[in-house]
Design an enzyme around this catalytic site. Structure first.
Site, mmCIF file in Angstrom:
data_model
loop_
_atom_site.group_PDB
_atom_site.id
_atom_site.type_symbol
_atom_site.label_atom_id
_atom_site.label_comp_id
_atom_site.label_asym_id
_atom_site.label_seq_id
_atom_site.Cartn_x
_atom_site.Cartn_y
_atom_site.Cartn_z
ATOM 1 N N PRO A 2 55.782 150.079 -39.250
ATOM 2 C CA PRO A 2 55.276 150.925 -38.174
ATOM 3 C C PRO A 2 53.876 150.476 -37.750
ATOM 4 O O PRO A 2 53.072 150.047 -38.574
ATOM 5 C CB PRO A 2 55.247 152.314 -38.810
ATOM 6 C CG PRO A 2 56.175 152.234 -39.964
ATOM 7 C CD PRO A 2 56.102 150.839 -40.460
ATOM 8 N N GLU A 3 53.599 150.574 -36.462
ATOM 9 C CA GLU A 3 52.296 150.187 -35.949
ATOM 10 C C GLU A 3 51.487 151.438 -35.620
ATOM 11 O O GLU A 3 51.941 152.567 -35.823
ATOM 12 C CB GLU A 3 52.486 149.250 -34.756
ATOM 13 C CG GLU A 3 53.315 148.029 -35.169
ATOM 14 C CD GLU A 3 53.522 146.986 -34.083
ATOM 15 O OE1 GLU A 3 52.743 146.939 -33.113
ATOM 16 O OE2 GLU A 3 54.469 146.195 -34.220
ATOM 17 N N LYS A 53 46.848 151.384 -39.149
ATOM 18 C CA LYS A 53 48.123 151.726 -39.777
ATOM 19 C C LYS A 53 47.936 152.558 -41.043
ATOM 20 O O LYS A 53 48.913 152.881 -41.718
ATOM 21 C CB LYS A 53 48.892 150.444 -40.094
ATOM 22 C CG LYS A 53 49.151 149.575 -38.872
ATOM 23 C CD LYS A 53 49.840 148.277 -39.253
ATOM 24 C CE LYS A 53 49.925 147.326 -38.080
ATOM 25 N NZ LYS A 53 50.585 146.056 -38.434
ATOM 26 N N ARG A 248 55.700 135.579 -38.122
ATOM 27 C CA ARG A 248 56.399 136.710 -37.507
ATOM 28 C C ARG A 248 57.197 136.220 -36.303
ATOM 29 O O ARG A 248 56.770 135.284 -35.615
ATOM 30 C CB ARG A 248 55.403 137.771 -37.024
ATOM 31 C CG ARG A 248 54.479 138.302 -38.097
ATOM 32 C CD ARG A 248 55.112 139.389 -38.928
ATOM 33 N NE ARG A 248 54.135 140.013 -39.803
ATOM 34 C CZ ARG A 248 53.386 141.043 -39.469
ATOM 35 N NH1 ARG A 248 53.489 141.556 -38.270
ATOM 36 N NH2 ARG A 248 52.523 141.547 -40.328
#
Length: 258
Positions: A2-3, A53, A248
């Site tokens: 989650p960001e 975060k 990524r």
């Protein structure tokens, strides 16, 4: 993972459920934290805030619960007395008379005092939070051009929580698409117009995602390139491609991200 926008929405829900209510039960899985359970009973959650975060749950006795979900952590809210059927490992339970907050599977959970908050290795090095309403595009532009960041490739810079806290992979690719920039660019080589577009996108997209992600409508946040490899670019009709940058997956339109 989650960001920032997702973590902030969770913090909002936790605060709505439990803030200002006396705690009737507190449990921590970590043995070092269990000595504080009794002293928190009867105290209140005064605020739930995010720093990128990371989440900070503040208690009325001055202690703060630091938690970072990493890949697998998740908060749940249940009616007090209710049990969830799950294979996840419970890390934290914060109960009030009617609602209970449960944190599962998070690998980074600590209880901090004021000094601990100041010296915490993540919090002390994190850059400004992109959801901080006091942060504006001129400050972001100055940060882009600072000696610490001006020579960094944008693909890696936008994942660095020391630059701006709360950005992650989906925001990285969407911001660069919105600013029409290739990931190999460095801030020092951008024109004034490109810098302005990037600085504005670095704030506008996370804030739009926080307000509207998952909603329908023309003004809501949506993915233009993320997980859309092989599809047509909404801006130029070019083919969206996928590669790997900074370990990524990265999505972009080579035709219009120059």
């Amino acid at each position: 993972m989650p960001e920032g926008p997702e973590i902030r929405r969770v913090a909002d829900r936790l605060a709505a459920a439990a803030q200002g209510k006396p705690l009737t039960g507190v449990w921590f899985a970590c043995p070092e934290m269990q000595t504080y359970q009794g002293m928190l009973v009867g105290e209140q959650i005064t605020a739930v805030e995010t720093r990128g975060k990371a989440m900070l749950t503040h208690f009325s006795n001055g202690l703060t619960l630091y938690s970072h979900n990493q890949l697998y952590g998740v908060w749940r809210i249940v009616a007090t007395g209710e049990e969830l059927q799950t294979n996840r490992v419970l890390r934290v339970r914060l109960a009030t008379a009617d609602q209970t907050l449960l944190l599962y599977s998070a690998s980074d959970v600590q209880l901090l005092n004021a000094e601990g908050l100041t010296s915490h290795p993540f919090l002390s090095k994190a850059g400004p939070d992109v959801l901080d309403s006091q942060l504006d595009s001129s400050q972001v532009k100055a940060r882009l051009l600072s000696a610490s960041f001006r020579r960094r490739q944008l693909s890696a810079l936008l994942l660095d929580q020391g630059f701006l806290a709360g950005l992650g992979n989906y925001l990285r690719v969407e911001i660069l698409w919105q600013a029409a920039l290739a990931p190999q660019h460095k801030a020092e080589n951008l024109s004034e117009a490109q810098l302005d577009a990037l600085a504005e996108s670095l704030l506008a997209l996370p804030r739009l995602s926080y307000r509207t992600r998952g909603q329908r409508g023309k003004q809501a946040f949506r993915f233009n390139v993320f997980h859309r490899e092989g599809k047509a670019c909404a801006r130029c009709g070019g083919n969206i491609e996928r590669t790997t940058l900074s370990s990524r997956p990265f999505y972009w339109c080579p035709r219009c991200q120059q």
